[in-house]
Motif scaffolding. Structure first.
Motif: not given
Length: 276
Positions: A125, A155, A158, A185-188, A268-272
């Protein structure tokens, strides 16, 4: 019972060549304060610059490492002269501009060879800045290293608000982060092929690929890049405060799929957000 154990052992041997490879391996997790001891922060301050870098633990979000500080392109002439006189300096080289900060793992890396994986994934993040992942690998000659870099993009914007049926056209568009604002929060995911050989931040012309069997350290950095020499692809980075939060660094494998299908694209993908 003995016969059953022998049959199970034989079956395991027969099945071993067809076993699925691992799709994930956690290289670093920052859930506990002690986990941060595997990394250290540094900046241009050690060479006479004025940037500052901090590496600390926070218990929220399940436990995270926070890399933060202040980027400054100025330098102190007296401190720079002292830095040039030390054995650790670049043989008396004079500083003409400044502005970098980094956090990196201790050497040697506490994991084995990673050639069964396709790349590295960061659970991160961050603010609106682009960052760079640095991977140092051992060369074939003793006591030498190669530095490979890849961009961690800012990021994503939004999404627009869904509860405003009469919103203006401007409000309905995705909104980019403002300076200092934190993203989600995201995964890259960065494939090995996306890393490029560099020297002091400049991409080298040699077509040398990162060898995941020889990784010595992993780190994250940001630079006040000269826009005329933004070889890695990042724009000139502004002075001021920065913050990047890290939950984990992992190796990942794309399963199924062959190496020809993996490509070189950073995704990249957004994470909970985690609880806590």
């Amino acid at each position: 019972m003995v016969v059953g154990r022998l049959l199970r052992a034989a079956r395991a041997v027969l099945d071993a060549p067809f076993a699925q490879p691992r799709s994930r391996e956690t290289l670093f997790s920052f859930a506990s304060p002690a986990a941060l001891d595997a990394f250290y922060a540094y900046s241009d301050e050690q060479d006479g610059g004025r940037s500052a870098a901090v590496w600390r633990h926070e218990a929220r979000d399940g436990g995270i490492g926070v890399f933060c500080g202040h980027l400054d392109t100025g330098f102190d002439a007296a401190l720079e002269a002292d830095a040039r006189a030390t054995p650790a300096s670049f043989a008396g080289a004079r500083m003409v501009r400044s502005g970098y900060a980094s956090v990196r793992s201790m050497e040697p890396a506490p994991f084995g060879e990673l050639d069964e994986f396709d790349g590295v994934a960061l659970v991160v993040r961050s603010d609106s800045r682009p960052y760079v992942v640095n991977i140092k690998t051992a060369r074939f000659m003793q006591d030498t290293q190669e530095v490979f870099q890849a961009l961690v993009p800012p990021p994503p914007p939004s999404p627009p608000a869904q509860d405003a049926p009469h919103a203006t056209a401007a409000a309905a568009r995705p909104r980019r982060l403002q300076p200092g604002e934190m993203g989600a929060w995201r995964e890259v995911r960065i494939p090995w092929d996306a890393f490029r050989l560099t020297w002091r931040g400049f991409v080298q012309p040699q077509d040398i690929k990162l060898d995941p069997r020889r990784i010595e350290s992993v780190g994250i950095a940001l630079y006040a890049a000269d826009p005329a020499h933004a070889d890695i692809g990042y724009a000139a980075m502004r002075e001021g405060p920065f913050t990047l939060e890290l939950r984990a660094i992992e190796a990942y494998a794309d399963i199924p799929g062959s190496s020809a299908d993996r490509g070189m694209r950073v995704t990249q993908s957004i994470l909970r957000a985690p609880a806590g």
